[in-house]
Scaffold this active site. Structure first.
Site, PDB file in Angstrom:
ATOM      1  N   ARG A 183     -39.434 -25.476 -32.367  1.00 44.25           N
ATOM      2  CA  ARG A 183     -38.085 -25.532 -31.782  1.00 44.25           C
ATOM      3  C   ARG A 183     -37.241 -26.474 -32.619  1.00 44.25           C
ATOM      4  NH1 ARG A 183     -35.618 -26.625 -25.796  1.00 44.25           N
ATOM      5  NH2 ARG A 183     -36.324 -24.495 -25.627  1.00 44.25           N
ATOM      6  N   HIS A 190     -33.120 -17.189 -29.150  1.00 48.02           N
ATOM      7  CA  HIS A 190     -34.064 -17.786 -28.187  1.00 48.02           C
ATOM      8  C   HIS A 190     -34.995 -16.657 -27.700  1.00 48.02           C
ATOM      9  CE1 HIS A 190     -35.817 -20.631 -25.629  1.00 48.02           C
ATOM     10  NE2 HIS A 190     -34.816 -20.976 -24.857  1.00 48.02           N
ATOM     11  N   GLN A 215     -37.287 -16.836 -24.550  1.00 51.91           N
ATOM     12  CA  GLN A 215     -36.469 -16.797 -23.318  1.00 51.91           C
ATOM     13  C   GLN A 215     -36.131 -15.348 -22.952  1.00 51.91           C
ATOM     14  OE1 GLN A 215     -35.157 -19.696 -21.461  1.00 51.91           O
ATOM     15  NE2 GLN A 215     -34.855 -18.059 -19.985  1.00 51.91           N
ATOM     16  N   ASP A 244     -24.896 -19.956 -19.300  1.00 56.88           N
ATOM     17  CA  ASP A 244     -25.681 -21.029 -19.926  1.00 56.88           C
ATOM     18  C   ASP A 244     -24.779 -22.250 -19.999  1.00 56.88           C
ATOM     19  OD1 ASP A 244     -27.681 -22.397 -21.254  1.00 56.88           O
ATOM     20  OD2 ASP A 244     -27.381 -21.401 -23.188  1.00 56.88           O
ATOM     21  N   CYS A 295     -30.824 -19.826 -17.996  1.00 55.01           N
ATOM     22  CA  CYS A 295     -32.078 -20.209 -18.659  1.00 55.01           C
ATOM     23  C   CYS A 295     -32.487 -21.632 -18.305  1.00 55.01           C
ATOM     24  CB  CYS A 295     -31.974 -20.009 -20.164  1.00 55.01           C
ATOM     25  SG  CYS A 295     -30.754 -21.074 -20.946  1.00 55.01           S
ATOM     26  N   ARG A 305     -41.174 -17.967 -17.947  1.00 57.89           N
ATOM     27  CA  ARG A 305     -41.390 -18.506 -19.300  1.00 57.89           C
ATOM     28  C   ARG A 305     -42.891 -18.646 -19.544  1.00 57.89           C
ATOM     29  NH1 ARG A 305     -37.684 -21.285 -21.901  1.00 57.89           N
ATOM     30  NH2 ARG A 305     -38.832 -20.434 -23.660  1.00 57.89           N
TER      31      ARG A 305
HETATM   32  N1   CP Z   1     -34.592 -22.597 -21.169  1.00 61.28           N
HETATM   33  C1   CP Z   1     -35.198 -23.498 -21.981  1.00 61.28           C
HETATM   34  O1   CP Z   1     -35.417 -23.241 -23.171  1.00 61.28           O
HETATM   35  O2   CP Z   1     -35.542 -24.651 -21.371  1.00 61.28           O
HETATM   36  P1   CP Z   1     -36.022 -25.971 -22.143  1.00 61.28           P
HETATM   37  O3   CP Z   1     -34.879 -26.400 -23.041  1.00 61.28           O
HETATM   38  O4   CP Z   1     -36.311 -26.972 -21.059  1.00 61.28           O
HETATM   39  O5   CP Z   1     -37.229 -25.623 -22.947  1.00 61.28           O
END
Ligand code: CP
Length: 337
Positions: free
Chosen positions: A108, A135, A138, A233, A275, A321
């Site tokens: 990430r 993403h 997601q 978001d 998300c 997730r």
């Molecule tokens: N939705 C998501 O990616 O959450 P985090 O940033 O907590 O991993």
């Protein structure tokens, strides 16, 4: 169709065909049911996974860790503070070293090019846990959640609207994934915040093949009627400076998901998706500071009334997730059974 994804990278949604993406959703459903009824089998015993997080995370990190543990795999968490990554060792050298220890690498970070470089140099599968552009894990959770809440519809019949900053990874990914799967995708955002030309062209080209219906508009009224789901978001993404808030609130105030916005779908069964994390009250420092500066005292991108309502399925989405990331690991890492 016999689908085998072992050894594959997952850097962006279009790394897979619609059939491969759907296979991962089916596998996630199977793994979810197995976990719930206590019949899960460990297919990744002895597998080791490196988790690189340049940015903070709750859901993605926990999903990778719990998915790995449930399946008998082991993880190592690495961040820039506790490793040489980015300061004293290049991405390519890191990828080569980690490939000697691990069976897979999750990353990430900000620049999508970084995860591409990592995958190019690694000898093991690389998974994108979020970049500024895409993403993809997601998206698996979002489509599993939408499918579960509309069980009578094929993916190609799902309709959803996304309101907010559409140049972000979530805007890009929801547009392109719906286009890949043939869905009815409506994106409502100020023109300044539309996905860039390359992403728009990719979506149009996928839609030409899949039959997806794509609406890109600055008018929520054109995006909402008949939608099964309304997504949003946060308005300022991970890594953007706090000073961005004033400008972003001014641009996006009319795209805030409140009860009136959901009513504009005309669909009494419409569900709200996010998300997460979400600024829906003043129980976070950012939520409180932005509320005081802007007057948005009952939620920023989503009102507290919507977030606290039965229309909100963001926690189902968050749970998924885990099941979908587990499907990615089971499908792509070396299986021990
Ligand atoms: N939705 C998501 O990616 O959450 P985090 O940033 O907590 O991993």
């Amino acid at each position: 169709m016999n689908i085998d994804l072992q050894g594959r990278d997952f850097l962006k949604e279009v790394d897979f065909t619609a059939a491969e993406f759907t296979y991962l959703l089916d596998l996630a459903s199977e793994l979810k049911h197995a976990k719930r009824n206590g019949s899960e089998t460990r297919r990744l015993s002895g597998v080791n996974l490196a988790l690189i997080f340049e940015k903070t995370s709750t859901r993605t990190r926990c999903a990778f860790e719990v998915a790995a543990f449930d399946q008998g795999a082991h993880v190592t968490f690495l961040d820039p503070q506790s490793s040489q990554l980015g300061h004293k060792e290049s991405i390519a050298d890191t990828a080569k070293v980690l490939s000697r220890f691990y069976d897979g690498i999750e990353f990430r970070g900000s620049a999508h090019e970084t995860v591409e470089q990592l995958a190019a140099a690694a000898d093991v599968p690389v998974f994108n846990g979020l970049t500024d552009r895409w993403h993809p894990t997601q998206m698996l959770a979002d489509f599993l959640t939408m499918r579960e809440h509309c069980p009578d519809k094929p993916l190609s019949a799902l309709s959803y609207a996304y309101l907010g900053d559409a140049r972000s990874n979530m805007g890009n990914s929801l547009l392109v994934t719906g286009a890949l799967l043939g869905a009815d995708v409506r994106i409502a955002s100020p023109r300044e915040l539309w996905p860039d030309a390359e992403v728009q062209q990719l979506a149009q080209s996928l839609a030409g093949a899949s039959g997806a219906r794509i609406t890109l508009t600055d008018d929520p009224e054109q995006a909402l009627p008949g939608a099964d789901f309304v997504h949003t978001d946060v308005w300022v993404s991970l890594g953007e400076p706090a000073s961005t808030w004033a400008e972003r609130v001014a641009l996006l105030r009319d795209y805030r998901v409140d009860t009136k916005m959901l009513d504009r779908t005309g669909n009494e069964a419409v569900r709200f998706m996010h998300c997460l994390p979400a600024f829906h009250d003043q129980n976070t420092t950012v939520g409180r500071d932005v509320a005081q500066a802007t007057g948005l005292t009952d939620g920023i991108e989503v009102s507290s009334a919507v977030f606290d309502s039965s229309a909100n399925i963001a926690f189902d989405q968050a749970e998924n997730r885990l099941h979908t990331i587990k499907a990615v690991l089971v499908a792509m890492l070396p299986n021990r059974i």
